[in-house]
Motif scaffolding. Structure first.
Motif, PDB file in Angstrom:
ATOM      1  N   VAL A  27      14.948   4.760  -1.090  1.00  0.00           N
ATOM      2  CA  VAL A  27      15.492   3.516  -1.617  1.00  0.00           C
ATOM      3  C   VAL A  27      15.959   2.636  -0.461  1.00  0.00           C
ATOM      4  O   VAL A  27      15.745   1.419  -0.465  1.00  0.00           O
ATOM      5  N   GLU A  28      16.575   3.242   0.542  1.00  0.00           N
ATOM      6  CA  GLU A  28      17.077   2.477   1.683  1.00  0.00           C
ATOM      7  C   GLU A  28      15.940   1.779   2.423  1.00  0.00           C
ATOM      8  O   GLU A  28      16.106   0.651   2.900  1.00  0.00           O
ATOM      9  N   GLN A  29      14.787   2.437   2.521  1.00  0.00           N
ATOM     10  CA  GLN A  29      13.638   1.805   3.176  1.00  0.00           C
ATOM     11  C   GLN A  29      13.186   0.570   2.405  1.00  0.00           C
ATOM     12  O   GLN A  29      12.871  -0.454   3.001  1.00  0.00           O
ATOM     13  N   VAL A  30      13.159   0.672   1.097  1.00  0.00           N
ATOM     14  CA  VAL A  30      12.734  -0.472   0.289  1.00  0.00           C
ATOM     15  C   VAL A  30      13.779  -1.579   0.364  1.00  0.00           C
ATOM     16  O   VAL A  30      13.437  -2.751   0.507  1.00  0.00           O
ATOM     17  N   ARG A  31      15.034  -1.223   0.302  1.00  0.00           N
ATOM     18  CA  ARG A  31      16.106  -2.230   0.363  1.00  0.00           C
ATOM     19  C   ARG A  31      16.097  -2.986   1.683  1.00  0.00           C
ATOM     20  O   ARG A  31      16.437  -4.161   1.737  1.00  0.00           O
ATOM     21  N   SER A  32      15.739  -2.307   2.753  1.00  0.00           N
ATOM     22  CA  SER A  32      15.857  -2.924   4.074  1.00  0.00           C
ATOM     23  C   SER A  32      14.562  -3.546   4.582  1.00  0.00           C
ATOM     24  O   SER A  32      14.535  -4.060   5.699  1.00  0.00           O
ATOM     25  N   VAL A  33      13.508  -3.529   3.787  1.00  0.00           N
ATOM     26  CA  VAL A  33      12.254  -4.098   4.252  1.00  0.00           C
ATOM     27  C   VAL A  33      12.434  -5.593   4.522  1.00  0.00           C
ATOM     28  O   VAL A  33      13.141  -6.291   3.801  1.00  0.00           O
ATOM     29  N   ASP A  82       0.836  -1.211   0.000  1.00  0.00           N
ATOM     30  CA  ASP A  82       0.000   0.000   0.000  1.00  0.00           C
ATOM     31  C   ASP A  82       0.868   1.258   0.000  1.00  0.00           C
ATOM     32  O   ASP A  82       0.606   2.208  -0.734  1.00  0.00           O
ATOM     33  N   LYS A  83       1.905   1.253   0.822  1.00  0.00           N
ATOM     34  CA  LYS A  83       2.797   2.417   0.903  1.00  0.00           C
ATOM     35  C   LYS A  83       3.540   2.627  -0.419  1.00  0.00           C
ATOM     36  O   LYS A  83       3.661   3.757  -0.898  1.00  0.00           O
ATOM     37  N   LEU A  84       4.006   1.551  -1.027  1.00  0.00           N
ATOM     38  CA  LEU A  84       4.719   1.670  -2.301  1.00  0.00           C
ATOM     39  C   LEU A  84       3.783   2.102  -3.424  1.00  0.00           C
ATOM     40  O   LEU A  84       4.181   2.874  -4.308  1.00  0.00           O
ATOM     41  N   ALA A  85       2.545   1.652  -3.386  1.00  0.00           N
ATOM     42  CA  ALA A  85       1.567   2.085  -4.392  1.00  0.00           C
ATOM     43  C   ALA A  85       1.324   3.588  -4.264  1.00  0.00           C
ATOM     44  O   ALA A  85       1.254   4.302  -5.270  1.00  0.00           O
ATOM     45  N   ARG A  86       1.225   4.075  -3.030  1.00  0.00           N
ATOM     46  CA  ARG A  86       1.048   5.527  -2.827  1.00  0.00           C
ATOM     47  C   ARG A  86       2.274   6.291  -3.316  1.00  0.00           C
ATOM     48  O   ARG A  86       2.155   7.374  -3.891  1.00  0.00           O
ATOM     49  N   VAL A 112      10.778  -1.953  -7.791  1.00  0.00           N
ATOM     50  CA  VAL A 112      10.555  -0.641  -7.174  1.00  0.00           C
ATOM     51  C   VAL A 112      11.888   0.082  -7.001  1.00  0.00           C
ATOM     52  O   VAL A 112      12.014   1.271  -7.311  1.00  0.00           O
ATOM     53  N   VAL A 113      12.904  -0.625  -6.524  1.00  0.00           N
ATOM     54  CA  VAL A 113      14.229  -0.025  -6.373  1.00  0.00           C
ATOM     55  C   VAL A 113      14.744   0.434  -7.730  1.00  0.00           C
ATOM     56  O   VAL A 113      15.288   1.540  -7.861  1.00  0.00           O
ATOM     57  N   GLU A 114      14.546  -0.380  -8.753  1.00  0.00           N
ATOM     58  CA  GLU A 114      14.994  -0.021 -10.101  1.00  0.00           C
ATOM     59  C   GLU A 114      14.329   1.271 -10.573  1.00  0.00           C
ATOM     60  O   GLU A 114      14.979   2.167 -11.118  1.00  0.00           O
ATOM     61  N   VAL A 115      13.032   1.404 -10.336  1.00  0.00           N
ATOM     62  CA  VAL A 115      12.310   2.624 -10.712  1.00  0.00           C
ATOM     63  C   VAL A 115      12.836   3.817  -9.924  1.00  0.00           C
ATOM     64  O   VAL A 115      13.092   4.875 -10.484  1.00  0.00           O
ATOM     65  N   MET A 116      13.030   3.627  -8.627  1.00  0.00           N
ATOM     66  CA  MET A 116      13.508   4.724  -7.787  1.00  0.00           C
ATOM     67  C   MET A 116      14.886   5.193  -8.223  1.00  0.00           C
ATOM     68  O   MET A 116      15.155   6.394  -8.259  1.00  0.00           O
TER      69      MET A 116
END
Length: 187
Positions: free
Chosen positions: A152-158, A138-142, A179-183
């Protein structure tokens, strides 16, 4: 005289106490390979390869957080180089279009109904906890729809806890990688 083993060694802190860390030799070998690929400008490694790097866990290994932070910086450098090369070859418009397509693909997946965003493993196997993945989805969709703040660090460390019958790990990990690739593409 120093041996190749010690001369190539990096200076990451060791894991403390009973905590395991990354096996030093595979980390040092991978970082030497990444350095050589970056300095030579070769395509032997990509930012995706850096993102997917995995190392065995051992006692007295390198502290995981320190190595992961360094890998994140290396991935950023490779992604910037890849972005520059793609823009030089195909133009900015093509690069943006490609990134937009990937972002839409990811958004379509993340916008599926809760508890149905990814395939499930059988009830006898463990997968990622559905409620936690859905919360992150949900957070990534927003983020993708409105630009809500996510790093990016938040996504990498999830990280997700496991549950029987949970989401298939490989699918979730692939979407997080996208998602990381897009960011990194728009960074």
């Amino acid at each position: 005289m120093t041996t190749p083993d010690t001369s190539a060694r990096t200076s990451f802190p060791e894991a403390h106490g009973r905590e395991k860390g990354y096996d030093k030799q595979p980390v040092d070998d991978f970082l030497a390979r990444a350095r050589a690929a970056f300095e030579d400008g070769s395509d032997d490694l990509t930012s995706a390869d850096i993102r997917r790097a995995a190392f065995p866990l051992v006692r007295h290994g390198y502290a995981i957080a320190s190595v992961d932070a360094a890998l994140g910086r290396i991935e950023d450098a490779f992604a910037a180089r890849e972005r520059s090369a793609a823009v030089a070859e195909a133009g900015a418009r093509a690069w943006v279009g490609q990134t937009r397509e990937l972002a839409q693909e990811v958004l379509d997946r993340l916008s599926r109904p809760a508890q149905h965003r990814f395939d499930r493993v059988s009830r006898l196997r463990y997968g990622y906890r559905v409620s936690e993945v859905d919360l992150v989805a949900d957070k990534l969709a927003r983020y993708l729809e409105t630009g809500e703040s996510v790093t990016v660090e938040q996504v990498r460390s999830v990280a997700f806890r496991m549950q029987r019958g949970g989401y298939r790990e490989t699918q979730v990990d692939a979407v997080l990688d996208a998602v990381v690739e897009v960011m990194l593409a728009v960074k």
